[in-house]
Write an enzyme that holds these catalytic residues in place. Structure first.
Site, short mmCIF file in Angstrom:
data_model
loop_
_atom_site.label_atom_id
_atom_site.label_comp_id
_atom_site.label_asym_id
_atom_site.label_seq_id
_atom_site.Cartn_x
_atom_site.Cartn_y
_atom_site.Cartn_z
CG HIS A 156 4.32 -3.64 -10.31
ND1 HIS A 156 3.81 -2.39 -10.59
CD2 HIS A 156 5.03 -3.52 -9.16
CE1 HIS A 156 4.21 -1.54 -9.65
NE2 HIS A 156 4.95 -2.20 -8.78
CE LYS A 160 1.27 -3.85 -7.61
NZ LYS A 160 1.57 -4.07 -6.18
#
Length: 267
Positions: A156, A160
């Site tokens: 990600h 995040k």
């Protein structure tokens, strides 16, 4: 009585929230009745996403948005710190929560399920709304019956907040439902750098990659004698989640209690 589902979007100014607002406005079966963003100011929700004015002014708080909106469903893509408050508030107002925010604890999920049942309304917490990602999880669980040596790598963007991702945890849970705990690797292995082997879950490892330029990917790797199997899903843009969110908004009207995992809506 109108069959149109009235929707409130929490986190409407966020990147996922904007996509949800657009999806609702583009579906004649849905009606946007409230939008929340503490930072957006009192602007029309349509203007927020580059569409004509809707007559719905963005609210600063969820309480303000739900008080007189008559919403049937709330869709929340915010941050873990706000998710429990938003969900419990929606249930208190009799609004069915659909939560795409990860980070809720099992205890919180259990309490929210109890609140939903007391109100007689449905709810959904889904770490991932991508239909392709749900299929990846299902395929991984099936493969683990035959190839129990497995590791998960999830990728990600560097902003995040939680690690590992909700999607990887849900994948691990599904695998563990059909795979007995098996501690993998050399029993005498030693990490010379702490965390090098990743997070431990029921005998296997989850590795979290966080880099700028990455959107969302997950790879489930199985190892066997003389072979490996890799099941991978890549998301390239947030619009890819919207068919799943749309389905969830419509399905949540049909049951009571809180469901954890979008895969239960695909059975």
């Amino acid at each position: 009585m109108s069959s149109t589902i009235k929707v409130a979007v929490i986190g409407a100014a966020g990147r996922m929230g904007r996509e949800v607002v657009k999806m609702v406005l583009e579906d004649e079966a849905l009606q946007l009745v409230a939008a929340v963003s503490p930072s957006a100011g009192a602007i029309d929700a349509g203007a927020l996403v580059g569409k004509p004015n809707t007559g719905v002014t963005v609210s600063a708080t969820i309480e303000e948005a739900l008080e007189h909106s008559g919403a049937d469903v709330m869709v929340d893509f915010t941050v873990p710190a706000a998710a429990y408050h938003n969900t419990s508030t929606a249930i208190r107002y009799g609004v069915r929560p659909i939560i795409g925010t990860t980070g809720l604890t099992p205890e919180q999920i259990e309490q929210l399920d109890k609140l939903c049942k007391e109100k007689g309304i449905g709810g959904l917490i889904a770490p991932n709304f991508s239909i392709g990602a749900i299929l990846m999880m299902k395929f991984a669980a099936e493969a683990s019956k035959y190839m129990p040596h497995v590791e998960i790598i999830e990728y990600h963007g560097d902003q995040k907040l939680d690690a590992p991702s909700g999607t990887s945890i849900k994948t691990a849970e599904l695998i563990s439902q059909v795979r007995q705990e098996l501690r993998q690797g050399n029993p005498n292995e030693e990490e010379t750098i702490e965390g090098a082997r990743g997070g431990y879950y029921n005998g296997f490892r989850i590795h979290s990659v966080r880099l700028p330029g990455v959107f969302a990917q997950q790879e489930v790797i199985f190892g066997g004698y003389g072979q490996t199997l890799k099941i991978r899903h890549d998301s390239y843009e947030r619009a890819g989640y919207m068919p799943g969110v749309n389905l969830a908004v419509k399905k949540v009207m049909t049951y009571a209690g809180l469901i954890y995992g979008f895969e239960h809506l695909m059975d």
